[in-house]
Design a protein around this motif. Sequence first.
Motif, mmCIF file in Angstrom:
data_model
loop_
_atom_site.group_PDB
_atom_site.id
_atom_site.type_symbol
_atom_site.label_atom_id
_atom_site.label_comp_id
_atom_site.label_asym_id
_atom_site.label_seq_id
_atom_site.Cartn_x
_atom_site.Cartn_y
_atom_site.Cartn_z
ATOM 1 N N HIS A 1 1.279 9.041 2.908
ATOM 2 C CA HIS A 1 1.299 7.650 2.458
ATOM 3 C C HIS A 1 1.785 6.728 3.570
ATOM 4 N N LEU B 1 2.372 1.881 -3.467
ATOM 5 C CA LEU B 1 1.384 2.445 -4.402
ATOM 6 C C LEU B 1 1.101 3.912 -4.095
ATOM 7 N N LEU B 2 0.896 4.224 -2.823
ATOM 8 C CA LEU B 2 0.587 5.611 -2.450
ATOM 9 C C LEU B 2 1.797 6.526 -2.621
ATOM 10 N N TYR B 3 2.981 6.011 -2.332
ATOM 11 C CA TYR B 3 4.210 6.797 -2.500
ATOM 12 C C TYR B 3 4.415 7.111 -3.980
ATOM 13 N N VAL C 1 0.849 -1.198 0.000
ATOM 14 C CA VAL C 1 0.000 0.000 0.000
ATOM 15 C C VAL C 1 0.880 1.243 0.000
ATOM 16 N N HIS C 2 1.935 1.240 0.819
ATOM 17 C CA HIS C 2 2.853 2.375 0.872
ATOM 18 C C HIS C 2 3.486 2.610 -0.495
ATOM 19 N N ASN D 1 0.554 18.981 -2.867
ATOM 20 C CA ASN D 1 0.853 17.714 -2.196
ATOM 21 C C ASN D 1 1.786 17.941 -1.002
ATOM 22 N N GLN E 1 1.451 16.463 2.739
ATOM 23 C CA GLN E 1 2.598 15.824 3.393
ATOM 24 C C GLN E 1 3.055 16.578 4.652
ATOM 25 N N LEU F 1 -1.337 6.431 5.976
ATOM 26 C CA LEU F 1 -2.396 5.601 5.397
ATOM 27 C C LEU F 1 -1.990 4.137 5.248
ATOM 28 N N SER F 2 -0.692 3.872 5.311
ATOM 29 C CA SER F 2 -0.184 2.500 5.183
ATOM 30 C C SER F 2 0.005 1.828 6.540
ATOM 31 N N ALA G 1 2.016 7.288 -6.233
ATOM 32 C CA ALA G 1 0.982 8.265 -6.589
ATOM 33 C C ALA G 1 1.400 9.665 -6.130
ATOM 34 N N SER G 2 1.942 9.754 -4.942
ATOM 35 C CA SER G 2 2.421 11.039 -4.423
ATOM 36 C C SER G 2 3.545 11.577 -5.301
#
Length: 145
Positions: free
Chosen positions: A128, A88-90, A85-86, A111, A116, A131-132, A92-93
């Motif tokens: 991220h 993917l979100l990282y 998950v991290h 962002n 952040q 959320l992870s 995206a960020s």
Amino acid sequence: MAISLRDTRPLEKLFTSAINVAVALVFLVPFFWVDFSALELKWIFIGLFLLQNLVAISFFDYRLPGMVVQNTQWKHPYPLPNQLVHALLYSASFSTLLFWVWFPGDLLLINLLLLQWPCIQLTGTTMHGWLSGGMKDVKLSQSAP
């Protein structure tokens, strides 16, 4: 001297990410010799950044190049689903670096300054990371006895 771990600071996190971006950029260079559009190159760059994360998860305990250079590590051995998950979100960020609405870098600034930075101030980790599952990176800190 006593050695302890401390949470990484916001500028250290930013520098770590800059290193990770630079490494992905090195792997993007060969794609410039193929006839890809600018948009296609952006998507390839995002894919390479995600791939870098997945390789780090698979072979290096999710220690990315920026973490190695900065001599940081994860605070805990986080479970694989959290790491994925991290990643993917990282990624995206990271992609906010490549796209904009009004001027180059506007989404990146939004962002960094509105997501952040406040999240780091409130939780000690990036959006991220939070959320992870609260994933945090730490650095060795030396202090006098």
